[in-house]
Write a protein that holds these residues in place. Structure first.
Motif, PDB file in Angstrom:
ATOM      1  N   LEU A   1     -17.820  35.737 -59.228  1.00 48.35           N
ATOM      2  CA  LEU A   1     -17.056  35.623 -57.992  1.00 48.35           C
ATOM      3  C   LEU A   1     -15.916  36.638 -57.975  1.00 48.35           C
ATOM      4  CD1 LEU A   1     -16.409  34.092 -55.387  1.00 48.35           C
ATOM      5  CD2 LEU A   1     -15.210  32.397 -56.767  1.00 48.35           C
TER       6      LEU A   1
ATOM      7  N   ALA B   1     -17.363  39.855 -57.143  1.00 48.93           N
ATOM      8  CA  ALA B   1     -17.708  39.916 -55.724  1.00 48.93           C
ATOM      9  C   ALA B   1     -16.464  40.160 -54.881  1.00 48.93           C
ATOM     10  CB  ALA B   1     -18.417  38.635 -55.288  1.00 48.93           C
ATOM     11  N   MET B   2     -15.363  39.487 -55.231  1.00 48.33           N
ATOM     12  CA  MET B   2     -14.115  39.690 -54.499  1.00 48.33           C
ATOM     13  C   MET B   2     -13.666  41.140 -54.641  1.00 48.33           C
ATOM     14  SD  MET B   2     -13.180  36.917 -53.001  1.00 48.33           S
ATOM     15  CE  MET B   2     -11.460  37.215 -52.572  1.00 48.33           C
TER      16      MET B   2
ATOM     17  N   ARG C   1     -16.576  43.498 -52.845  1.00 49.78           N
ATOM     18  CA  ARG C   1     -17.045  43.263 -51.485  1.00 49.78           C
ATOM     19  C   ARG C   1     -15.953  42.895 -50.508  1.00 49.78           C
ATOM     20  NH1 ARG C   1     -21.977  41.335 -53.652  1.00 49.78           N
ATOM     21  NH2 ARG C   1     -22.974  43.291 -54.184  1.00 49.78           N
ATOM     22  N   CYS C   2     -14.797  42.506 -51.038  1.00 52.74           N
ATOM     23  CA  CYS C   2     -13.764  41.967 -50.156  1.00 52.74           C
ATOM     24  C   CYS C   2     -12.466  42.715 -50.368  1.00 52.74           C
ATOM     25  CB  CYS C   2     -13.531  40.492 -50.466  1.00 52.74           C
ATOM     26  SG  CYS C   2     -15.025  39.541 -50.313  1.00 52.74           S
ATOM     27  N   LYS C   3     -11.521  42.435 -49.491  1.00 51.75           N
ATOM     28  CA  LYS C   3     -10.189  42.966 -49.724  1.00 51.75           C
ATOM     29  C   LYS C   3      -9.565  42.145 -50.826  1.00 51.75           C
ATOM     30  CE  LYS C   3      -9.552  44.933 -45.237  1.00 51.75           C
ATOM     31  NZ  LYS C   3      -9.426  44.504 -43.846  1.00 51.75           N
TER      32      LYS C   3
ATOM     33  N   ASN D   1     -12.548  40.919 -44.944  1.00 50.15           N
ATOM     34  CA  ASN D   1     -11.471  40.027 -45.283  1.00 50.15           C
ATOM     35  C   ASN D   1     -12.008  38.599 -45.300  1.00 50.15           C
ATOM     36  OD1 ASN D   1      -9.002  39.193 -45.951  1.00 50.15           O
ATOM     37  ND2 ASN D   1      -7.953  40.112 -44.198  1.00 50.15           N
ATOM     38  N   ILE D   2     -12.155  38.041 -46.445  1.00 52.55           N
ATOM     39  CA  ILE D   2     -12.749  36.722 -46.567  1.00 52.55           C
ATOM     40  C   ILE D   2     -12.054  36.054 -47.751  1.00 52.55           C
ATOM     41  CG2 ILE D   2     -14.620  37.532 -48.055  1.00 52.55           C
ATOM     42  CD1 ILE D   2     -16.486  35.611 -46.850  1.00 52.55           C
ATOM     43  N   THR D   3     -11.885  34.735 -47.692  1.00 55.02           N
ATOM     44  CA  THR D   3     -11.158  34.091 -48.789  1.00 55.02           C
ATOM     45  C   THR D   3     -12.089  33.832 -49.984  1.00 55.02           C
ATOM     46  OG1 THR D   3     -11.654  31.846 -48.104  1.00 55.02           O
ATOM     47  CG2 THR D   3      -9.738  32.873 -47.092  1.00 55.02           C
ATOM     48  N   THR D   4     -11.456  33.686 -51.140  1.00 57.54           N
ATOM     49  CA  THR D   4     -12.206  33.365 -52.352  1.00 57.54           C
ATOM     50  C   THR D   4     -13.002  32.084 -52.143  1.00 57.54           C
ATOM     51  OG1 THR D   4     -10.219  34.068 -53.488  1.00 57.54           O
ATOM     52  CG2 THR D   4     -11.956  33.165 -54.855  1.00 57.54           C
TER      53      THR D   4
ATOM     54  N   LEU E   1     -16.057  32.726 -50.068  1.00 63.11           N
ATOM     55  CA  LEU E   1     -17.018  33.500 -50.852  1.00 63.11           C
ATOM     56  C   LEU E   1     -17.704  32.641 -51.911  1.00 63.11           C
ATOM     57  CD1 LEU E   1     -18.193  36.303 -51.250  1.00 63.11           C
ATOM     58  CD2 LEU E   1     -16.373  36.790 -52.863  1.00 63.11           C
TER      59      LEU E   1
END
Lengths: 209, 209
Positions: free
Chosen positions: A196, A199-200, A203-205, B4-7, B10
């Protein structure tokens, strides 16, 4: 001790502590300013001032901190006075890595021993820490007043080990098994998920700590 | 893809994906509501609705989602369409644990191989993944278009490995070495500090993910 402090602040406390420890004796007995610490460590001085204020009330305007008092306050916060014992259940590669890691001491944790059910492993040592049979966990934790456990067993046994830890008086569990644990009452579980985190990051900000 | 997505969101996406995959064929070809998914997984339906909306625009009031479309959207977000290759540098216990872990696939990552400088290890396999000589890293990463690396080498070599990864075209680094890395331009480094996580859990108000 439970305090409201950010991860960022907490991550810098060992830096401050190590810097203060490294000072020559005469400076240790004197005063030191947040600005001087910030300069020495290449950090923002406003940030350092805030960090120190969150763990010590000893700072005085234009005088700074008594270096020794500040060291005591940080050490106290990080639990250096009463080193917390930690046990690790599951001696696969991840569990072994935990026993090998000496970095826990910087945060006031002593990894005391590992547990496994593999009789071949029981009695062996990793980094000076003994591997014990998992059936001894309750007794060991109770008699050593252990409050913190790390779970690195396979998914299928993680809940069982979690229950055992709770029974043994453990209050905080760091769980690496890829399964969400039902924490018995009074036990806090943090599920660590490395996939995870990856992935953060990718794939994410991701806001860096 | 950067969103922009939260942990928290995700962390639930693989749950939704696995649930949708497990549906019988006729349901896969039909529609499914966020409420139904929430019930099946024992989650809060408001939360599920929010989670799904953040990765798919296919939801329609009173109709729900086309199950297959939703599965596609989640899979796309998690990178299932173009599985990202990942390499691991440092074959100590922690590095070996990374190669052993199959959980990365749930987030669309393929751990491709490990690197080490120990000639005894080079050429061996862990969990079907080959250990290569660290000197081959640049070529391997470039020719396989690898963008993600995990560092599990000792502190003293971590910065060097980080630089090598950057040179090899890697853009995201998950660093387990207990040292802060200077990320070369264009490279994002996340420093994973397990001791710190433990300290947050046991000493601070830790908000569970």
């Amino acid at each position: 001790m439970t305090k409201n402090i950010t991860t960022q602040t907490l991550s810098r406390l060992p830096l401050y502590f190590n810097y203060l420890t490294s000072l020559p004796e005469d400076k240790k007995n004197g005063n030191i300013s947040a600005t001087a610490i910030a300069e020495a460590l290449g950090l923002n001085d406003v940030q350092v001032r805030k960090d120190l204020a969150s763990v010590s009330r000893g700072g005085r305007p234009k005088v700074g901190y008594s270096a020794s008092e500040l060291m005591g306050d940080i050490g106290k916060f990080l639990g250096f006075e009463n080193h917390d014992g930690v046990v690790v259940a599951g001696m696969g590669n991840l569990g072994r890595a935990m026993l090998e890691c000496d970095g826990f001491a910087d945060y006031g944790f002593d990894i005391l021993c590992g547990f496994d059910c593999d009789k071949q492993l029981v009695g062996t040592e990793i980094n000076g820490r003994i591997i014990r049979d998992i059936s001894e966990m309750t007794e060991f934790c109770r008699s050593n007043n252990i409050k913190i456990g790390i779970i690195t067993v396979p998914e299928a046994s993680a809940q069982e080990v979690c229950n055992k830890m709770a029974e043994a008086g453990i209050e905080y569990i760091l769980n690496f098994a890829a399964v969400r644990l039902n924490a018995p009452e009074g036990v806090m579980v943090h599920n660590e998920n490395i996939s995870l985190t990856l992935a953060m990051l990718a794939r994410c900000k991701f806001s860096e700590q």
